[in-house]
Design a protein around this motif. Structure first.
Motif, PDB file in Angstrom:
ATOM      1  N   THR A   6       0.300  13.254   0.980  1.00  0.00           N
ATOM      2  CA  THR A   6      -0.114  12.416   2.112  1.00  0.00           C
ATOM      3  C   THR A   6       0.895  11.294   2.347  1.00  0.00           C
ATOM      4  O   THR A   6       1.234  10.975   3.488  1.00  0.00           O
ATOM      5  CB  THR A   6      -1.521  11.832   1.826  1.00  0.00           C
TER       6      THR A   6
ATOM      7  N   SER B  67      -2.466  -0.367  -4.324  1.00  0.00           N
ATOM      8  CA  SER B  67      -2.531   0.092  -5.715  1.00  0.00           C
ATOM      9  C   SER B  67      -3.164   1.476  -5.836  1.00  0.00           C
ATOM     10  O   SER B  67      -3.242   2.025  -6.929  1.00  0.00           O
ATOM     11  CB  SER B  67      -3.283  -0.916  -6.586  1.00  0.00           C
ATOM     12  N   GLY B  68      -3.645   2.029  -4.722  1.00  0.00           N
ATOM     13  CA  GLY B  68      -4.230   3.378  -4.752  1.00  0.00           C
ATOM     14  C   GLY B  68      -3.152   4.450  -4.838  1.00  0.00           C
ATOM     15  O   GLY B  68      -1.951   4.147  -4.869  1.00  0.00           O
ATOM     16  N   GLY B  69      -3.596   5.707  -4.895  1.00  0.00           N
ATOM     17  CA  GLY B  69      -2.666   6.827  -5.040  1.00  0.00           C
ATOM     18  C   GLY B  69      -1.674   6.909  -3.897  1.00  0.00           C
ATOM     19  O   GLY B  69      -0.449   6.897  -4.117  1.00  0.00           O
ATOM     20  N   VAL B  70      -2.181   6.976  -2.665  1.00  0.00           N
ATOM     21  CA  VAL B  70      -1.282   7.118  -1.508  1.00  0.00           C
ATOM     22  C   VAL B  70      -0.414   5.866  -1.386  1.00  0.00           C
ATOM     23  O   VAL B  70       0.805   5.953  -1.156  1.00  0.00           O
ATOM     24  CB  VAL B  70      -2.083   7.347  -0.196  1.00  0.00           C
TER      25      VAL B  70
ATOM     26  N   SER C 232      -2.852  -5.720  -1.217  1.00  0.00           N
ATOM     27  CA  SER C 232      -3.698  -5.263  -2.317  1.00  0.00           C
ATOM     28  C   SER C 232      -4.844  -6.238  -2.544  1.00  0.00           C
ATOM     29  O   SER C 232      -4.698  -7.439  -2.335  1.00  0.00           O
ATOM     30  CB  SER C 232      -2.861  -5.134  -3.589  1.00  0.00           C
ATOM     31  N   GLY C 233      -5.971  -5.677  -2.999  1.00  0.00           N
ATOM     32  CA  GLY C 233      -7.107  -6.522  -3.359  1.00  0.00           C
ATOM     33  C   GLY C 233      -7.008  -7.014  -4.804  1.00  0.00           C
ATOM     34  O   GLY C 233      -7.877  -7.755  -5.261  1.00  0.00           O
ATOM     35  N   LYS C 234      -5.972  -6.565  -5.526  1.00  0.00           N
ATOM     36  CA  LYS C 234      -5.930  -6.841  -6.974  1.00  0.00           C
ATOM     37  C   LYS C 234      -4.770  -7.764  -7.334  1.00  0.00           C
ATOM     38  O   LYS C 234      -3.626  -7.311  -7.436  1.00  0.00           O
ATOM     39  CB  LYS C 234      -5.792  -5.519  -7.741  1.00  0.00           C
TER      40      LYS C 234
ATOM     41  N   ARG D  60      -5.384  -8.987  -0.194  1.00  0.00           N
ATOM     42  CA  ARG D  60      -6.201  -8.422   0.878  1.00  0.00           C
ATOM     43  C   ARG D  60      -7.072  -9.471   1.571  1.00  0.00           C
ATOM     44  O   ARG D  60      -7.204  -9.487   2.779  1.00  0.00           O
ATOM     45  CB  ARG D  60      -7.061  -7.294   0.311  1.00  0.00           C
TER      46      ARG D  60
ATOM     47  N   THR E  67      -3.804   3.168   4.650  1.00  0.00           N
ATOM     48  CA  THR E  67      -4.669   4.098   3.926  1.00  0.00           C
ATOM     49  C   THR E  67      -6.125   3.634   3.955  1.00  0.00           C
ATOM     50  O   THR E  67      -6.974   4.270   3.355  1.00  0.00           O
ATOM     51  CB  THR E  67      -4.229   4.238   2.442  1.00  0.00           C
TER      52      THR E  67
ATOM     53  N   CYS F 218      -4.220   7.309   7.481  1.00  0.00           N
ATOM     54  CA  CYS F 218      -4.698   8.499   6.764  1.00  0.00           C
ATOM     55  C   CYS F 218      -6.065   8.295   6.118  1.00  0.00           C
ATOM     56  O   CYS F 218      -6.693   9.258   5.708  1.00  0.00           O
ATOM     57  CB  CYS F 218      -3.694   8.932   5.693  1.00  0.00           C
ATOM     58  N   GLY F 219      -6.527   7.053   5.988  1.00  0.00           N
ATOM     59  CA  GLY F 219      -7.730   6.866   5.153  1.00  0.00           C
ATOM     60  C   GLY F 219      -8.745   5.896   5.696  1.00  0.00           C
ATOM     61  O   GLY F 219      -8.549   5.268   6.740  1.00  0.00           O
ATOM     62  N   LEU F 220      -9.835   5.775   4.958  1.00  0.00           N
ATOM     63  CA  LEU F 220     -10.978   4.999   5.439  1.00  0.00           C
ATOM     64  C   LEU F 220     -11.637   4.187   4.328  1.00  0.00           C
ATOM     65  O   LEU F 220     -12.832   3.926   4.365  1.00  0.00           O
ATOM     66  CB  LEU F 220     -11.997   5.963   6.073  1.00  0.00           C
ATOM     67  N   VAL F 221     -10.851   3.798   3.330  1.00  0.00           N
ATOM     68  CA  VAL F 221     -11.444   3.105   2.175  1.00  0.00           C
ATOM     69  C   VAL F 221     -12.142   1.812   2.626  1.00  0.00           C
ATOM     70  O   VAL F 221     -13.197   1.446   2.120  1.00  0.00           O
ATOM     71  CB  VAL F 221     -10.373   2.775   1.117  1.00  0.00           C
TER      72      VAL F 221
ATOM     73  N   ILE G 219      -2.662  11.198  10.126  1.00  0.00           N
ATOM     74  CA  ILE G 219      -2.101  12.058   9.066  1.00  0.00           C
ATOM     75  C   ILE G 219      -3.220  12.905   8.472  1.00  0.00           C
ATOM     76  O   ILE G 219      -4.256  12.370   8.081  1.00  0.00           O
ATOM     77  CB  ILE G 219      -1.501  11.192   7.931  1.00  0.00           C
TER      78      ILE G 219
ATOM     79  N   SER H 154      -3.466  15.831   5.461  1.00  0.00           N
ATOM     80  CA  SER H 154      -2.776  16.691   4.490  1.00  0.00           C
ATOM     81  C   SER H 154      -3.595  17.933   4.167  1.00  0.00           C
ATOM     82  O   SER H 154      -3.100  18.847   3.524  1.00  0.00           O
ATOM     83  CB  SER H 154      -2.542  15.922   3.186  1.00  0.00           C
TER      84      SER H 154
HETATM   85  P1  NDP Z   1      -7.522   5.474  -4.042  1.00  0.00           P
HETATM   86  O1  NDP Z   1      -8.966   5.405  -4.387  1.00  0.00           O
HETATM   87  O2  NDP Z   1      -6.512   5.889  -5.043  1.00  0.00           O
HETATM   88  O3  NDP Z   1      -7.021   4.037  -3.518  1.00  0.00           O
HETATM   89  C1  NDP Z   1      -7.649   3.334  -2.516  1.00  0.00           C
HETATM   90  C2  NDP Z   1      -7.170   1.894  -2.572  1.00  0.00           C
HETATM   91  O4  NDP Z   1      -7.725   1.191  -1.459  1.00  0.00           O
HETATM   92  C3  NDP Z   1      -7.677   1.120  -3.784  1.00  0.00           C
HETATM   93  O5  NDP Z   1      -6.891   1.296  -4.929  1.00  0.00           O
HETATM   94  C4  NDP Z   1      -7.604  -0.313  -3.285  1.00  0.00           C
HETATM   95  O6  NDP Z   1      -6.268  -0.759  -3.400  1.00  0.00           O
HETATM   96  C5  NDP Z   1      -7.899  -0.171  -1.792  1.00  0.00           C
HETATM   97  N1  NDP Z   1      -9.293  -0.550  -1.503  1.00  0.00           N
HETATM   98  C6  NDP Z   1     -10.406  -0.332  -2.263  1.00  0.00           C
HETATM   99  N2  NDP Z   1     -11.515  -0.802  -1.657  1.00  0.00           N
HETATM  100  C7  NDP Z   1     -11.079  -1.337  -0.485  1.00  0.00           C
HETATM  101  C8  NDP Z   1     -11.732  -1.996   0.589  1.00  0.00           C
HETATM  102  N3  NDP Z   1     -13.038  -2.188   0.605  1.00  0.00           N
HETATM  103  N4  NDP Z   1     -10.990  -2.421   1.629  1.00  0.00           N
HETATM  104  C9  NDP Z   1      -9.649  -2.214   1.655  1.00  0.00           C
HETATM  105  N5  NDP Z   1      -8.976  -1.597   0.673  1.00  0.00           N
HETATM  106  C10 NDP Z   1      -9.674  -1.169  -0.382  1.00  0.00           C
HETATM  107  O7  NDP Z   1      -7.419   6.367  -2.735  1.00  0.00           O
HETATM  108  P2  NDP Z   1      -6.182   7.253  -2.209  1.00  0.00           P
HETATM  109  O8  NDP Z   1      -4.959   6.426  -2.215  1.00  0.00           O
HETATM  110  O9  NDP Z   1      -6.179   8.566  -2.883  1.00  0.00           O
HETATM  111  O10 NDP Z   1      -6.634   7.519  -0.712  1.00  0.00           O
HETATM  112  C11 NDP Z   1      -6.657   6.451   0.220  1.00  0.00           C
HETATM  113  C12 NDP Z   1      -7.420   6.911   1.470  1.00  0.00           C
HETATM  114  O11 NDP Z   1      -6.718   7.968   2.095  1.00  0.00           O
HETATM  115  C13 NDP Z   1      -8.836   7.433   1.189  1.00  0.00           C
HETATM  116  O12 NDP Z   1      -9.682   7.054   2.258  1.00  0.00           O
HETATM  117  C14 NDP Z   1      -8.654   8.929   1.169  1.00  0.00           C
HETATM  118  O13 NDP Z   1      -9.833   9.619   1.487  1.00  0.00           O
HETATM  119  C15 NDP Z   1      -7.594   9.083   2.246  1.00  0.00           C
HETATM  120  N6  NDP Z   1      -6.795  10.284   2.107  1.00  0.00           N
HETATM  121  C16 NDP Z   1      -6.577  11.002   3.236  1.00  0.00           C
HETATM  122  C17 NDP Z   1      -5.809  12.105   3.222  1.00  0.00           C
HETATM  123  C18 NDP Z   1      -5.513  12.800   4.498  1.00  0.00           C
HETATM  124  O14 NDP Z   1      -5.005  13.918   4.455  1.00  0.00           O
HETATM  125  N7  NDP Z   1      -5.791  12.193   5.628  1.00  0.00           N
HETATM  126  C19 NDP Z   1      -5.290  12.648   1.953  1.00  0.00           C
HETATM  127  C20 NDP Z   1      -5.467  11.749   0.814  1.00  0.00           C
HETATM  128  C21 NDP Z   1      -6.233  10.622   0.907  1.00  0.00           C
HETATM  129  P3  NDP Z   1      -5.910  -2.334  -3.435  1.00  0.00           P
HETATM  130  O15 NDP Z   1      -6.918  -2.983  -4.331  1.00  0.00           O
HETATM  131  O16 NDP Z   1      -4.525  -2.376  -3.986  1.00  0.00           O
HETATM  132  O17 NDP Z   1      -6.018  -2.856  -2.040  1.00  0.00           O
END
Ligand code: NDP
Length: 325
Positions: A130, A156-159, A178-180, A198, A220, A242-245, A267, A269
């Motif tokens: 991704t 700090s997450g995977g992507v 980052s939140g950390k 963050r 992400t 790519c994401g919705l965290v 994006i 994947s």
């Molecule tokens: P991880 O769980 O590894 O990392 C997510 C990171 O987001 C956390 O480490 C943290 O980092 C941050 N985070 C956590 N809670 C919150 C919050 N409430 N608000 C903002 N940031 C927050 O996830 P991945 O990196 O694996 O994936 C990230 C996103 O991308 C997910 O939503 C996943 O579903 C999506 N994804 C989509 C793909 C696609 O093909 N579209 C493929 C792979 C993933 P920090 O504390 O440093 O801010």
């Protein structure tokens, strides 16, 4: 064989390591002996019965895996081939990679590139794919290191982690959100030039445009963070999403688009064509290959998946978790 199984019992989702039968393969399928899998946010959602990810139970989680073909009823693969599988329905409603053996359709499988080991390919895993797809969109759309900083959210997450390391390798100046606070040294060791906390960024600012700061964004997390970031992209800048965290919602306005000609690119994947995945994996094994792979990895066993899922869902983890078989 052993596998990490999620069961639905009286409308509750219970998960853990269980003994299950080795699957029997049909035509155009192979049986893969898993060497490594990884843990992704989506796997954690699957483990708690999130309907957007998994609807059929019992179910084995794991949206990616790297392993060796044990048995083949496919013309494309033979016993002994080293392969990678990410996405499509793996780990969603098809049993996934958190299992000693996995039955997979041949049309989902990539031959492992020579320059990557099975372990390295799962350190990247779906997150790395991704990140590679996202970075590729910035490059394809003309973002150059001379244009300015690239913002990476969910750092700090995977992507996020892999994006930082690859962008830094390519010579970009990277700003991470980052939140950390305690992960700032880690993020800098990956290549982030600056880390924004963050809570200082995630504030609703009613102004439709902010000072131009970023040449590109790898987002992400979605939600307000993406909205605030979009308002700060420079003229002609490019953002990927790519994401919705943080949130699946995005409330924004048209000014960054019509006054700064910015582009926002989605994006995916999961359903990306196999040829595109193949291209990305080759890029990952060459120009996107990073030195800090070990720094961003924690290796766990099947038995440690449960507590790691809990931490993923609490946003507590950092870097990549791989499962060794
Ligand atoms: P991880 O769980 O590894 O990392 C997510 C990171 O987001 C956390 O480490 C943290 O980092 C941050 N985070 C956590 N809670 C919150 C919050 N409430 N608000 C903002 N940031 C927050 O996830 P991945 O990196 O694996 O994936 C990230 C996103 O991308 C997910 O939503 C996943 O579903 C999506 N994804 C989509 C793909 C696609 O093909 N579209 C493929 C792979 C993933 P920090 O504390 O440093 O801010």
């Amino acid at each position: 064989m052993k596998a990490y199984v999620v069961e639905k019992i009286n409308d509750k989702f219970i998960s853990g390591v269980k003994e299950v039968d080795i699957p029997i393969i049909n035509n155009n399928e192979v049986l893969i002996k898993t060497a490594y899998s990884s843990l992704n946010f989506k796997d954690a959602l699957s483990s708690i019965g999130n309907k957007g990810v998994t609807q059929n139970f019992p179910h084995i989680t794991g949206i990616d895996l790297a392993g060796i073909i044990e048995e083949s009823k496919s013309e494309l693969f033979k016993k002994g081939d080293k392969v990678i599988v990410t996405g499509y329905d793996l780990g969603m409603n098809t049993n996934g990679g958190h299992s000693q053996f996995v039955k997979v359709q041949d049309k989902w499988i990539i031959k492992k590139p020579k320059n990557l080991s099975l372990k390295e390919s799962m350190i990247y895993g779906t997150a790395g794919l991704t990140a590679a797809l996202s970075i590729n969109e910035l490059l394809k759309n003309g973002v150059k290191k001379e244009d300015g900083d690239i913002l990476v959210t969910g750092a700090s997450g995977g992507v996020g982690s892999i994006s930082i390391a690859v962008l830094s390798k390519l010579g970009f100046n990277v700003i991470a959100i980052s939140g950390k606070e305690d992960k700032i040294p880690y993020l800098k060791s990956l290549g982030a030039n600056e880390v924004i906390l963050r809570n200082t960024f995630d504030k609703v600012d009613k102004r439709p445009l902010l000072k131009e700061k970023f040449a590109g964004i790898i987002d992400t997390v979605g939600g307000n963070i993406l909205n605030e970031a979009l308002k700060s992209i420079k003229y002609n800048g490019v953002a990927t999403c790519c994401g919705l965290v943080s949130s699946y919602e995005l409330h924004t306005n048209v000014f960054p688009f019509i006054l700064r000609a910015i582009r926002l690119i989605g994006i995916d994947s999961v359903e990306a064509k196999l040829e595109k995945k193949d291209l990305m994996w080759n890029q990952i094994s060459n120009e996107f290959k990073i030195k800090s792979l070990d720094t961003l990895t924690k290796q766990i066993s099947l038995n440690e998946i449960k507590e790691t899922y809990e931490n993923i869902l609490l946003g507590k983890i950092s870097s990549r978790y791989i499962v060794k078989f």
